[in-house]
Motif scaffolding. Sequence first.
Motif, short mmCIF file in Angstrom:
data_model
loop_
_atom_site.label_atom_id
_atom_site.label_comp_id
_atom_site.label_asym_id
_atom_site.label_seq_id
_atom_site.Cartn_x
_atom_site.Cartn_y
_atom_site.Cartn_z
N LYS A 40 -1.13 -47.48 -13.32
CA LYS A 40 -2.10 -46.39 -13.40
C LYS A 40 -2.82 -46.18 -12.06
N ILE A 41 -3.00 -44.91 -11.68
CA ILE A 41 -3.73 -44.53 -10.47
C ILE A 41 -4.91 -43.67 -10.89
N LEU A 42 -6.10 -44.02 -10.40
CA LEU A 42 -7.29 -43.23 -10.69
C LEU A 42 -7.75 -42.50 -9.43
N SER A 43 -8.14 -41.26 -9.60
CA SER A 43 -8.73 -40.49 -8.49
C SER A 43 -9.87 -39.66 -9.04
N ALA A 44 -10.60 -39.02 -8.13
CA ALA A 44 -11.80 -38.30 -8.54
C ALA A 44 -11.51 -36.84 -8.89
N LEU A 45 -12.24 -36.34 -9.85
CA LEU A 45 -12.25 -34.91 -10.09
C LEU A 45 -12.75 -34.21 -8.83
N ASN A 46 -12.17 -33.06 -8.54
CA ASN A 46 -12.54 -32.26 -7.37
C ASN A 46 -11.99 -32.82 -6.07
N SER A 47 -11.11 -33.82 -6.18
CA SER A 47 -10.54 -34.43 -4.97
C SER A 47 -9.36 -33.61 -4.46
N PHE A 48 -8.93 -33.95 -3.25
CA PHE A 48 -7.71 -33.38 -2.69
C PHE A 48 -7.00 -34.45 -1.88
N HIS A 49 -5.73 -34.72 -2.23
CA HIS A 49 -4.97 -35.77 -1.56
C HIS A 49 -3.62 -35.31 -1.03
N GLY A 50 -3.28 -34.01 -1.19
CA GLY A 50 -2.03 -33.51 -0.65
C GLY A 50 -1.24 -32.70 -1.65
N ARG A 51 -0.13 -32.13 -1.19
CA ARG A 51 0.63 -31.17 -1.99
C ARG A 51 1.99 -31.69 -2.45
N THR A 52 2.44 -32.85 -1.95
CA THR A 52 3.68 -33.42 -2.48
C THR A 52 3.42 -33.96 -3.88
N ALA A 53 4.47 -34.27 -4.62
CA ALA A 53 4.32 -34.51 -6.06
C ALA A 53 3.33 -35.62 -6.39
N GLY A 54 3.47 -36.78 -5.75
CA GLY A 54 2.55 -37.88 -6.05
C GLY A 54 1.14 -37.57 -5.60
N ALA A 55 0.99 -37.04 -4.38
CA ALA A 55 -0.33 -36.70 -3.86
C ALA A 55 -0.96 -35.58 -4.69
N LEU A 56 -0.14 -34.67 -5.17
CA LEU A 56 -0.64 -33.59 -6.03
C LEU A 56 -1.16 -34.16 -7.34
N GLY A 57 -0.47 -35.16 -7.87
CA GLY A 57 -0.94 -35.82 -9.09
C GLY A 57 -2.29 -36.47 -8.89
N ALA A 58 -2.52 -37.01 -7.70
CA ALA A 58 -3.80 -37.66 -7.41
C ALA A 58 -4.90 -36.65 -7.11
N THR A 59 -4.52 -35.40 -6.88
CA THR A 59 -5.51 -34.37 -6.57
C THR A 59 -6.15 -33.87 -7.86
N GLY A 60 -7.44 -34.12 -8.00
CA GLY A 60 -8.14 -33.82 -9.25
C GLY A 60 -8.64 -32.41 -9.35
N GLN A 61 -7.77 -31.43 -9.04
CA GLN A 61 -8.11 -30.02 -9.19
C GLN A 61 -6.91 -29.29 -9.79
N THR A 62 -7.09 -28.76 -10.98
CA THR A 62 -5.98 -28.14 -11.70
C THR A 62 -5.43 -26.92 -10.99
N LYS A 63 -6.24 -26.26 -10.15
CA LYS A 63 -5.76 -25.05 -9.47
C LYS A 63 -4.61 -25.36 -8.53
N TYR A 64 -4.57 -26.57 -8.00
CA TYR A 64 -3.46 -26.97 -7.13
C TYR A 64 -2.25 -27.43 -7.93
N GLN A 65 -2.49 -27.93 -9.13
CA GLN A 65 -1.41 -28.48 -9.95
C GLN A 65 -0.72 -27.42 -10.81
N ASP A 66 -1.37 -26.29 -11.00
CA ASP A 66 -0.86 -25.27 -11.92
C ASP A 66 0.56 -24.84 -11.56
N THR A 67 1.42 -24.82 -12.52
CA THR A 67 2.86 -24.49 -12.50
C THR A 67 3.73 -25.62 -11.95
#
Length: 389
Positions: A126-153
Amino acid sequence: MKIDEVKEKGSKYLFQNYGRIDLCFDHGEGMYLYDLDGRKYLDLVAGIAVNSIGYSHPKWVNAIQKKASELVHVSNLYQVKEQADAAEAIASITPKGLDHTLFVNSGAEANEGSMKVAVRYTGKRKILSALNSFHGRTAGALGATGQTKYQDTFQTLISDCFDYFDYDSFESVKSMVDKDTAAVIVEPIQGEGGVRTASAEFFKTVRDVCTDRGALMIVDEVQTGMGRTGRWLGIDNFNVIPDIISLAKALGGGVPVGAVVTTDEISSVMTPGTHGTTFGGTPLVCTAVSATIDVMKEEDLVQNSHDVGKYLKDRVSKIDSDEIVDVRGYGLMIGIEMRSKASDFQKYCRDNGILINVCHGNTVRLIPPLIMKTSDADIFVETLDRFLN
């Protein structure tokens, strides 16, 4: 070539995934960028916190020009002298014990690499990250990014190993870290999240909870590292030492390079075959890393970031206007939250020869080169004052 020609060619041959401003630059020098028509702009964006030693710094330029004439790329199948030199330079600015570096090509890759190291070292999922965070756009980093607007689709690419806590809430972190947690990844300041800061108590809690429950603390220093906050690392402001640090952006002074930095013990789990990258740590980019750190030390740019950042923040804070909601940040990473006119102010600045960035709605984000002087700060503050009044 004129900007209309650039736009026409770009629309014909490029993906249209960027909302680009109608500006195209020809060259840069110091704090300034020059467009195709020769107009100069005071740059308070620095390529999104990348060009921290300014544009065309002679020592940096000479170093990479010389290396380009000798050896740009060689495979990681071989020993790479420039990698060893750059890793030594990084170890000179990181906390004691965090002295082993893996070179990659970007911030997203640095965060992906950090999470791979944590999962392999702990054997947990399990990996925990913060809501409102940004960690990148590749798949794993996107998963860690706590903003649904970046994850959508892109949800089909995102692992279910990620969960999200409330930033700056030690109660939230305490309640979520458990025996299955491999790592907690956190930004010292949430850059894309609106230049949001957290308390020292929060970071100390993350550190203590990770230690108590066998998880690793990963600090994403992609934007906050390399002197940006008035310390070499953003987390240094809170007197906390993480297990893993990710670096990129300003690390190479403008060339694409990232790094995972951790201890000898943790790094030892990444044996041959566990991770790799064709372009990670080429002689050219590693020469740029070493030159960047040399320039920053010689010109005392970390202290300058602290001093000029404090001056700029204090001056903005004294402006009497209902439009300014909050002024926050450390060093030369400053967020000015406005009520409604951030985008209007961005255009006003552009019309007056200043480049700024707006993020997360109505926050003006200032992330200029660390060579900024108080006279440059005065130009910005006077422009802001004119706009508001």
